[in-house]
Design a protein around this motif. Structure first.
Motif, short mmCIF file in Angstrom:
data_model
loop_
_atom_site.label_atom_id
_atom_site.label_comp_id
_atom_site.label_asym_id
_atom_site.label_seq_id
_atom_site.Cartn_x
_atom_site.Cartn_y
_atom_site.Cartn_z
N HIS A 268 47.88 59.32 32.80
CA HIS A 268 47.00 59.26 33.98
C HIS A 268 47.67 58.38 35.04
O HIS A 268 48.46 57.50 34.71
N VAL A 269 47.29 58.60 36.28
CA VAL A 269 47.88 57.78 37.35
C VAL A 269 47.49 56.31 37.19
O VAL A 269 48.21 55.42 37.60
N GLY A 270 46.34 56.05 36.55
CA GLY A 270 45.91 54.67 36.33
C GLY A 270 46.65 53.95 35.23
O GLY A 270 46.47 52.73 35.06
N GLY A 271 47.46 54.68 34.45
CA GLY A 271 48.28 54.05 33.43
C GLY A 271 47.48 53.24 32.43
O GLY A 271 46.50 53.73 31.86
N PRO A 272 47.86 51.99 32.18
CA PRO A 272 47.21 51.19 31.14
C PRO A 272 45.74 50.89 31.41
O PRO A 272 45.01 50.53 30.49
N PHE A 273 45.28 51.07 32.65
CA PHE A 273 43.87 50.81 32.94
C PHE A 273 42.95 51.81 32.25
O PHE A 273 41.74 51.60 32.17
N THR A 274 43.50 52.90 31.74
CA THR A 274 42.68 53.88 31.02
C THR A 274 42.63 53.58 29.51
O THR A 274 41.96 54.31 28.78
N ALA A 275 43.29 52.54 29.07
CA ALA A 275 43.36 52.23 27.64
C ALA A 275 42.04 51.63 27.16
O ALA A 275 41.21 51.10 27.93
N ALA A 276 41.82 51.67 25.84
CA ALA A 276 40.55 51.21 25.25
C ALA A 276 40.32 49.73 25.45
O ALA A 276 39.17 49.28 25.42
N GLU A 277 41.37 48.97 25.70
CA GLU A 277 41.18 47.52 25.89
C GLU A 277 40.35 47.20 27.12
O GLU A 277 39.83 46.10 27.27
N PHE A 278 40.18 48.18 28.01
CA PHE A 278 39.36 47.96 29.18
C PHE A 278 37.94 48.51 29.04
O PHE A 278 37.19 48.56 30.00
N ASP A 279 37.57 48.92 27.83
CA ASP A 279 36.18 49.33 27.59
C ASP A 279 35.25 48.17 27.88
O ASP A 279 35.59 47.00 27.67
N ALA A 280 34.02 48.50 28.32
CA ALA A 280 33.09 47.46 28.77
C ALA A 280 32.79 46.43 27.68
O ALA A 280 32.66 45.24 27.97
N ASP A 281 32.71 46.87 26.43
CA ASP A 281 32.33 45.92 25.38
C ASP A 281 33.49 45.01 24.96
O ASP A 281 33.33 44.15 24.11
N ARG A 282 34.64 45.19 25.57
CA ARG A 282 35.79 44.32 25.29
C ARG A 282 36.08 43.35 26.41
O ARG A 282 36.96 42.50 26.29
N LEU A 283 35.40 43.52 27.53
CA LEU A 283 35.67 42.66 28.68
C LEU A 283 35.21 41.25 28.40
O LEU A 283 34.14 41.04 27.84
#
Length: 283
Positions: A268-283
């Motif tokens: 994706h153009v967003g690269g690593p920002f689409t990874a699971a580490e950015f899921d809301a429950d991990r913020l």
């Protein structure tokens, strides 16, 4: 603002840009562009929540983009705003909402009230972060498909810019900035790099193009491995990139290795920002 209100933005167009308000001036992009926006006869009014030491032909205002009164004062006697201020990474929704969305609305409203004719808004490729290679090159007509709360805030800022242009007559240029830093930090950035010098060239075009109206453009250099986004809209404003990330390719690949074709950062153009580490429950 009473009887001494500044003229409507439509009445001030055509004046040479002489004082530019830069929000978020202490941030990474703000620090890079300050010397690159310097011109004889131009004053940069720097705004941030952290202390800055202004250089020659610079002014400093310590304030938050979320403070309406402070922002309106900061916009006084300003010919254009470059709005970089905000949270530049993913964060909890309440923080993104407060600083990036409400703060951006505050900036546009302060500019309107002060009669500022032009706002250049630092959007991001993360406003379209879930777009995929089969859709490349992305253009100004590519609808938002954000990859994070941060990306949502940039899509919201673009929408606010459209509102303030069509309702109030401000010229608004939204720049979907890619990877702006001194050198490409990794293999993905060989495609997405925006050099500091090219960033300065692009912002200068956004500030000086006659009557741009409302525009969305992409901020990226002339990279050999590019083609992810279109430069047509930026070139229409007078931007001509001069730098190519390829000159850094040997060093980047020696440090990080050649990534496999199926590396998720290229999905994706967003690269690593689409990874699971950015899921809301991990913020």
């Amino acid at each position: 603002m009473g009887g001494n209100a500044p003229p409507h933005p439509r009445e001030r167009r055509g004046r040479a840009v002489s004082r530019i308000l830069v929000t978020g001036a202490a941030g990474a992009v703000g620090t890079l562009i300050r010397p690159r926006l310097a011109r004889p006869g131009r004053i940069l009014r720097l705004l941030d929540t952290v202390e800055l030491e202004p250089a020659e032909a610079e002014e400093f205002v310590r304030a938050s983009v979320t403070d309406p009164e402070a922002m309106e004062r900061a916009c006084a006697d300003v010919d254009a705003v470059v709005h970089l201020g905000g949270i530049s990474v993913e964060a909890p929704w309440r923080d993104i909402l407060d600083v990036n969305i409400n703060g951006t609305c505050t900036v546009f409203e302060a500019a309107r009230r002060a009669g500022v004719p032009r706002v250049v808004f630092a959007s991001s490729n993360h406003a379209v972060g879930y777009r995929t290679p089969d859709e490349y090159p992305l253009t100004a007509a590519t609808p938002p498909l954000p990859d994070t709360y941060y990306g949502v805030s940039k899509a919201a800022g673009e929408a606010l810019g459209a509102l303030y242009h069509h309702r109030y007559g401000l010229d608004v240029v939204c720049v979907r900035i890619m990877t702006c830093c001194t050198e490409p930090p990794d293999a993905r950035a060989l495609s997405t790099w925006l050099s500091p010098d090219d960033c300065g060239r692009l912002l200068e075009a956004c500030l000086t193009a006659p009557k741009p109206g409302y525009r969305i453009v992409y901020g990226v250099s002339r990279n050999t491995r590019g083609g992810w986004v279109s430069l047509d809209e930026a070139r229409a404003l007078g931007y001509e990139p001069a730098d190519d990330a390829e000159r850094h390719a040997a060093a980047v690949l020696a440090a990080h290795g050649e990534p496999p074709a199926d590396d998720p950062v290229f999905a994706h153009v967003g690269g690593p920002f689409t990874a699971a580490e950015f899921d809301a429950d991990r913020l």
